[in-house]
Design a protein around this motif. Structure first.
Motif, PDB file in Angstrom:
ATOM      1  N   THR A  49       4.770   3.773   0.770  1.00 61.39           N
ATOM      2  CA  THR A  49       4.562   2.661   1.702  1.00 61.39           C
ATOM      3  C   THR A  49       5.866   1.963   2.024  1.00 61.39           C
ATOM      4  OG1 THR A  49       2.361   2.330   0.736  1.00 61.39           O
ATOM      5  CG2 THR A  49       3.237   0.552   2.101  1.00 61.39           C
ATOM      6  N   PHE A 102       1.794  -0.890  -3.588  1.00 61.35           N
ATOM      7  CA  PHE A 102       0.798  -0.095  -2.865  1.00 61.35           C
ATOM      8  C   PHE A 102       1.181   1.382  -2.824  1.00 61.35           C
ATOM      9  CE2 PHE A 102       0.616  -4.394  -1.172  1.00 61.35           C
ATOM     10  CZ  PHE A 102      -0.730  -4.676  -1.222  1.00 61.35           C
ATOM     11  N   ALA A 119       8.185   1.840   5.698  1.00 61.73           N
ATOM     12  CA  ALA A 119       8.556   0.565   6.315  1.00 61.73           C
ATOM     13  C   ALA A 119       9.998   0.559   6.805  1.00 61.73           C
ATOM     14  CB  ALA A 119       8.348  -0.571   5.314  1.00 61.73           C
ATOM     15  N   LEU A 159       5.661  -3.870  -1.398  1.00 60.14           N
ATOM     16  CA  LEU A 159       5.089  -2.639  -0.846  1.00 60.14           C
ATOM     17  C   LEU A 159       5.005  -1.532  -1.890  1.00 60.14           C
ATOM     18  CD1 LEU A 159       6.683  -2.435   2.727  1.00 60.14           C
ATOM     19  CD2 LEU A 159       4.387  -3.195   2.085  1.00 60.14           C
ATOM     20  N   SER A 160       5.933  -1.520  -2.861  1.00 61.23           N
ATOM     21  CA  SER A 160       5.894  -0.486  -3.893  1.00 61.23           C
ATOM     22  C   SER A 160       4.642  -0.592  -4.747  1.00 61.23           C
ATOM     23  CB  SER A 160       7.138  -0.572  -4.787  1.00 61.23           C
ATOM     24  OG  SER A 160       7.123  -1.748  -5.589  1.00 61.23           O
TER      25      SER A 160
END
Length: 412
Positions: free
Chosen positions: A184, A180, A188, A177-178
């Motif tokens: 983000t 993106f 989460a 996710l990092s």
């Protein structure tokens, strides 16, 4: 069955609830571990120093120390479900507001002392108090429903195994996710915690009133049945605390990476540690049949080898191998630390003991992360060397102290 025997449904029901309790441990630590790969690059992006992140983590540890025994005893007097619902509700609110605060910091709308204070209050005080409730609740429950050493060690290893799985999954989730954007991954975390809250609120069954203990016994840390295990655990988690928070900085500085790439690679390093914990607690511990003292000796020695390998800057492969060894070793030792003293305590003492074990683990993170990040600013190898020295002392202690030569059958 005699008239005094409990109905079959009553005795079978607790075991059926164990997966839900382990699921709550998993979701809480998944949220925490999702944050770990991004906390170092996040601090630099919002302009906070390494020591300020250390203070934030240490504040969370203070809350664990202050609230673990309270939660452990309340899990026996209130019941597991009310404790977990309260804790997870607090965690969702705290980490939701933390994500908002971090987003404002990344946008340049909040910074400096104000942002630091928000990090301490939300990630430190709020989330620290929440996470303190989960392991003692699960450990006290497992101690309550297991009647022999092998079953109890296996159950405690299950708690550690789901923490290891959460470390693996959180490392993957946080790292991916990092890529993106750091925000983000931050968003989460409360989403995962909310899922855990819904699971517990809707699925976990409350204990019948007669299963609760109105006044759970307090357990002294100086109790001769307990303090050697607490001292060994304190040393292990102190050594871990010296390097856990600096892992992102070590990855970024040794491998010369940017912020987003650091999050991804740090996730990979934490993934290696989590895999080590999973292998040791899901495979080695259940199949070996080792006693708690043997687990402490073997695990401590393995973790020590990892610390020694991590001291020099040898590149990416030895760094990952060292972290894997540390995870493998601590994964072996942790069930020995958590299960060993439960075999010596009565049922009324299990909640207090679980809280005391949680408080002891938390106490190590009061000083170690702040000291580790401060030492890293002076000389990057210093906190790793200090962690290796502490781990060596633990290995020596569990080898020579008579309490670790034998652990009797469980007290009931």
């Amino acid at each position: 069955m005699t008239a005094s025997d409990p109905p079959a449904a009553t005795t079978a029901a607790p075991a059926a609830q164990v997966p839900l309790l382990l699921g709550s441990v998993f979701l809480v630590y998944l949220g925490q571990m999702t944050l770990n790969p991004v906390i170092a690059p996040l601090s630099r992006q919002v302009g906070l120093a390494e020591w300020q992140i250390g203070v934030t983590i240490s504040t969370a540890a203070v809350m664990v120390v202050l609230t673990s025994q309270f939660w452990g005893r309340r899990s026996q007097s209130w019941g597991r479900k009310p404790v977990l619902v309260a804790a997870l509700g607090l965690a969702v609110v705290a980490m939701g507001l933390f994500a908002v605060s971090a987003g404002l910091g990344m946008a340049g709308l909040v910074g400096g002392t104000t942002l630091f204070a928000l990090f301490v209050v939300l990630r430190g005080i709020g989330f620290g108090a929440a996470i303190a409730a989960v392991p003692p609740t699960a450990q006290a429950y497992i101690a309550d429903v297991t009647a022999d050493e092998a079953a109890r060690v296996k159950g405690m290893a299950g708690v550690g195994a789901v923490q290891g799985i959460a470390m693996v999954a959180g490392s993957v989730v946080g790292g991916v996710l990092s890529a993106f954007g750091l925000l983000t991954a931050l968003v989460a975390v409360p989403v995962l915690l909310a899922a855990g809250l819904a699971l517990i609120a809707l699925r976990l069954r409350r204990e019948p009133r007669h299963e609760l203990i109105a006044t759970p016994a307090r357990v002294s840390p100086l109790d001769p049945r307990v303090w050697p295990f607490l001292l060994a655990g304190f040393g292990m988690f102190t050594a871990l605390g010296f390097i856990q928070v600096i892992t992102g900085f070590v990855v970024q500085d040794r491998l010369h990476l940017g912020a987003e790439t650091t999050g991804l690679v740090t996730g990979g390093a934490l993934l290696a540690a989590g895999l080590g914990m999973i292998v040791s607690q899901a495979v080695v511990v259940p199949r070996s049949g080792w006693t708690p003292p043997t687990l402490l000796r073997a695990g401590g020695a393995t973790a020590l080898a990892g610390f020694v390998l991590l001291v020099p800057d040898l590149g990416a492969a030895p760094l990952f191998a060292a972290v894997l060894l540390i995870g493998l070793g601590l994964g072996l030792a942790m069930p020995g630390y958590t299960a060993g003293p439960t075999l010596l305590m009565n049922r009324e003492e299990q909640g207090g003991l679980a809280g005391l074990v949680g408080a002891t683990s938390g106490l190590t993170f009061v000083v170690a992360p702040t000291l580790g990040t401060a030492l890293y600013g002076v000389e990057p190898a210093l906190p790793i060397v200090l962690g290796a020295v502490v781990m060596a002392v633990v290995v020596g202690f569990v080898l020579v102290h008579p309490r670790f030569r034998a652990v009797p059958e469980p007290a009931r």
